[in-house]
Design an enzyme around this catalytic site. Structure first.
Site, mmCIF file in Angstrom:
data_model
loop_
_atom_site.group_PDB
_atom_site.id
_atom_site.type_symbol
_atom_site.label_atom_id
_atom_site.label_comp_id
_atom_site.label_asym_id
_atom_site.label_seq_id
_atom_site.Cartn_x
_atom_site.Cartn_y
_atom_site.Cartn_z
ATOM 1 N N HIS A 268 0.833 -1.207 0.000
ATOM 2 C CA HIS A 268 0.000 0.000 0.000
ATOM 3 C C HIS A 268 0.871 1.263 0.000
ATOM 4 O O HIS A 268 0.731 2.139 -0.857
ATOM 5 C CB HIS A 268 -0.913 -0.035 1.231
ATOM 6 C CG HIS A 268 -1.809 1.158 1.366
ATOM 7 N ND1 HIS A 268 -3.130 1.132 0.990
ATOM 8 C CD2 HIS A 268 -1.579 2.408 1.835
ATOM 9 C CE1 HIS A 268 -3.674 2.323 1.220
ATOM 10 N NE2 HIS A 268 -2.747 3.122 1.739
ATOM 11 N N GLU A 269 1.795 1.345 0.954
ATOM 12 C CA GLU A 269 2.627 2.553 1.054
ATOM 13 C C GLU A 269 3.546 2.688 -0.167
ATOM 14 O O GLU A 269 3.822 3.802 -0.616
ATOM 15 C CB GLU A 269 3.440 2.554 2.347
ATOM 16 C CG GLU A 269 2.605 2.532 3.644
ATOM 17 C CD GLU A 269 1.524 3.602 3.712
ATOM 18 O OE1 GLU A 269 1.702 4.676 3.094
ATOM 19 O OE2 GLU A 269 0.486 3.358 4.371
ATOM 20 N N HIS A 272 1.701 4.481 -2.832
ATOM 21 C CA HIS A 272 1.797 5.937 -2.641
ATOM 22 C C HIS A 272 3.160 6.442 -3.119
ATOM 23 O O HIS A 272 3.272 7.463 -3.797
ATOM 24 C CB HIS A 272 1.660 6.291 -1.154
ATOM 25 C CG HIS A 272 0.253 6.255 -0.626
ATOM 26 N ND1 HIS A 272 -0.752 7.038 -1.139
ATOM 27 C CD2 HIS A 272 -0.307 5.563 0.404
ATOM 28 C CE1 HIS A 272 -1.871 6.824 -0.448
ATOM 29 N NE2 HIS A 272 -1.624 5.924 0.483
ATOM 30 N N GLU A 298 -4.745 7.900 -2.776
ATOM 31 C CA GLU A 298 -5.215 6.629 -2.219
ATOM 32 C C GLU A 298 -5.525 5.624 -3.338
ATOM 33 O O GLU A 298 -5.415 4.414 -3.144
ATOM 34 C CB GLU A 298 -6.439 6.895 -1.341
ATOM 35 C CG GLU A 298 -6.734 5.849 -0.289
ATOM 36 C CD GLU A 298 -5.635 5.651 0.751
ATOM 37 O OE1 GLU A 298 -4.750 6.529 0.891
ATOM 38 O OE2 GLU A 298 -5.651 4.610 1.410
#
Ligand code: ZN
Length: 509
Positions: A268-269, A272, A298
């Site tokens: 997830h990170e 980003h 997001e």
């Protein structure tokens, strides 16, 4: 009278300083969440407040206002998507919002937040909403003041939403959420009736923490996160933080007893981070060098985490190497069983632990309640009951106490209405982009199954990342997919995926 080029250079010089001050503040925040000793709190708060005040004063000066005004005229013939026209357009939006909020109001908001936060913590611990209620009343009132100061045509929420997701309206979101609700409430109920179909016990069999981190890091490097321009550290709440194109960092946390936390958190990170690593260097040190909005940001993290990382082709590729690293806990588990385990869905109380299907219902509830509070249709004292009623109606579960209910999020302890919808926007934007990716890259699943991610990353670089903040979320989506935000692609994605996973009756779709 200075010529256009001189004025542009003058404006860019100031904006570069403002960017440097903001990035220095971000770096101090990164340090606060990772390495700072507890004793540093007081000094750090002072340093941050000094840097942010300097940046605010520099940006809201009359000089900046005058330069933006003159350049708007000078550049009116430039193409909409040119770097300079976009810089002036986005700076105008930021400038107007910054000068509309008076220093007094900004100070009052900061003060209210730091006063309310410890009370919220206490109320949450005591499971006693009434302790927190007077402070929430104050925050609702301040949210109203912010909306009034920023101005709105139709609904006060428009002003707060527009600060985070420029160009989005409350009415547009209401339409989208209505569609989501209609599709998801029956799907959630259907999944609950077939809950036995998916077993995720394997994820809790105990995974060595250091090996989890090193394995997940190898994976995100393969996806395209450039560690020459990044690094990874441990923090209580995982986040991504960027200080420029050459320094885009991520953090993670790890639990021996639950595989998903570290692995999917890191993917997830990294989603980003790959966004920020892909922004055009030509717009570095300007307000354009960031994601289009929190919601669009997001979309990139969710796309890699869920649409790629929770897919079967992904695990067909990575599972053999994962099993080589963790032979004991994964004994007797095949790739497809593992894929099923990481996708288990069930209605739950806590937003941050919610799965892909139910997550948007948690956001819908908050979006509805924030609107009703802001418009006076709901009184703060009646909030817990409204919360619990909606949980029963949308997710079919009883809320046992306010700690696991209305008091669970930190957001309402400060003045923050309008932030929650970004999480749902991220899910929908990710699915809408992915639908177009699949149309453009016909053999995407085969590529993923072979561990090839460069065509996908290249598509995202060209259509999303490089533009930074040049476009609003809907402008970006129209350019990339031919239409503004729509719920359709996400709804069909979850319906197909979860009907197959849970063996649901086709007629129920
Ligand atoms: Zn995120």
């Amino acid at each position: 009278m200075a010529n256009t080029n001189d004025k542009l250079q003058e404006l860019k010089g100031i904006l570069a300083e403002v960017t440097d001050l903001n990035r220095a503040a971000l770096l101090l925040e990164w340090d606060q969440e990772t390495y700072m000793p507890r004793g540093g709190v007081q000094s750090r708060a002072e340093q941050l407040s000094t840097l942010l005040r300097l940046s605010h004063v520099r940006f809201t000066s009359d000089q900046v206002g005058r330069l933006i005004g003159e350049l708007e005229e000078d550049l009116s013939g430039r193409p909409f998507d040119s770097d300079d026209a976009s810089l002036v357009r986005v700076s105008r939006r930021d400038y107007d919002q910054s000068v509309k909020l008076s220093p007094d109001l900004v100070a009052e908001i900061a003060g209210a937040g730091s006063t309310a936060r410890p009370v919220w913590e206490e109320a949450r611990k005591e499971e006693n909403f009434s302790l927190f209620a007077p402070y929430l009343e104050k925050n609702v009132e301040l949210n109203r003041k912010v909306a009034d100061a920023l101005g709105f045509e139709d609904r006060p929420y428009d002003a707060l939403l527009g600060r985070n997701e420029p160009g989005m309206t409350t009415a547009e979101l209401e339409g989208i959420f209505a569609e989501l609700k209609q599709a998801i409430v029956p799907l959630v109920a259907d999944i609950a009736r077939h809950a036995d179909a998916v077993d995720d016990k394997v994820l809790h069999r105990g995974f060595d923490p250091d090996l989890q981190i090193s394995y997940a890091l190898e994976v995100v490097k393969r996806l395209g996160y450039d560690m020459e321009r990044g690094r990874q550290d441990i923090s209580t709440h995982p986040f991504e933080s960027s200080f420029g194109p050459g320094d885009v960092r991520i953090t993670t946390r790890v639990s021996r007893d639950f595989f998903n936390e570290c692995f999917f958190g890191l993917v997830h990170e990294a989603g980003h981070a790959m966004y920020n690593q892909g922004i055009a260097r030509a717009i570095d040190r300007t307000p354009l060098w960031d994601g289009a909005s929190p919601g669009v940001h997001e979309s990139q993290s969710r796309l890699w985490e869920n649409l790629v990382g929770r897919g079967l082709p992904f695990w067909r590729h990575f599972y053999p190497s994962l099993r080589a690293v963790f032979p004991e806990p994964l004994r007797g588990i095949e790739a497809e069983a593992f894929y099923r385990a990481v996708n288990r869905a069930y209605p739950s109380l806590i937003r941050v632990e919610a799965d892909e299907v139910t997550y948007n219902m948690h956001i819908l509830i908050r979006f509805e309640l924030e609107n009703e509070l802001l418009e006076g249709a709901l009184k703060v004292k009646d909030l817990p009951e409204a919360w619990n009623t909606r949980f029963k109606s949308y997710l079919g579960i009883d809320v046992p106490n306010d700690r696991e209910g209305v008091l669970q999020d930190i957001h309402w302890s400060y003045v923050s209405f309008g932030i929650f919808p970004g999480y749902t926007i991220g899910n929908l934007v990710g699915a809408q982009l992915m639908e177009k990716v699949r149309a453009d890259i016909r053999d995407l699943d085969a590529q993923i199954e072979q561990g090839q991610f460069s065509a996908l990353l290249g598509w995202l670089r060209r259509n999303v990342h490089q533009h930074g903040r040049k476009f609003t979320p809907n402008e970006l989506l129209e350019r990339a997919t031919g239409r503004p935000l729509t719920a359709g692609p996400w709804i069909s994605y979850v319906q197909q995926k979860y009907s197959a996973l849970y063996g649901l009756h086709a007629a129920r779709r």
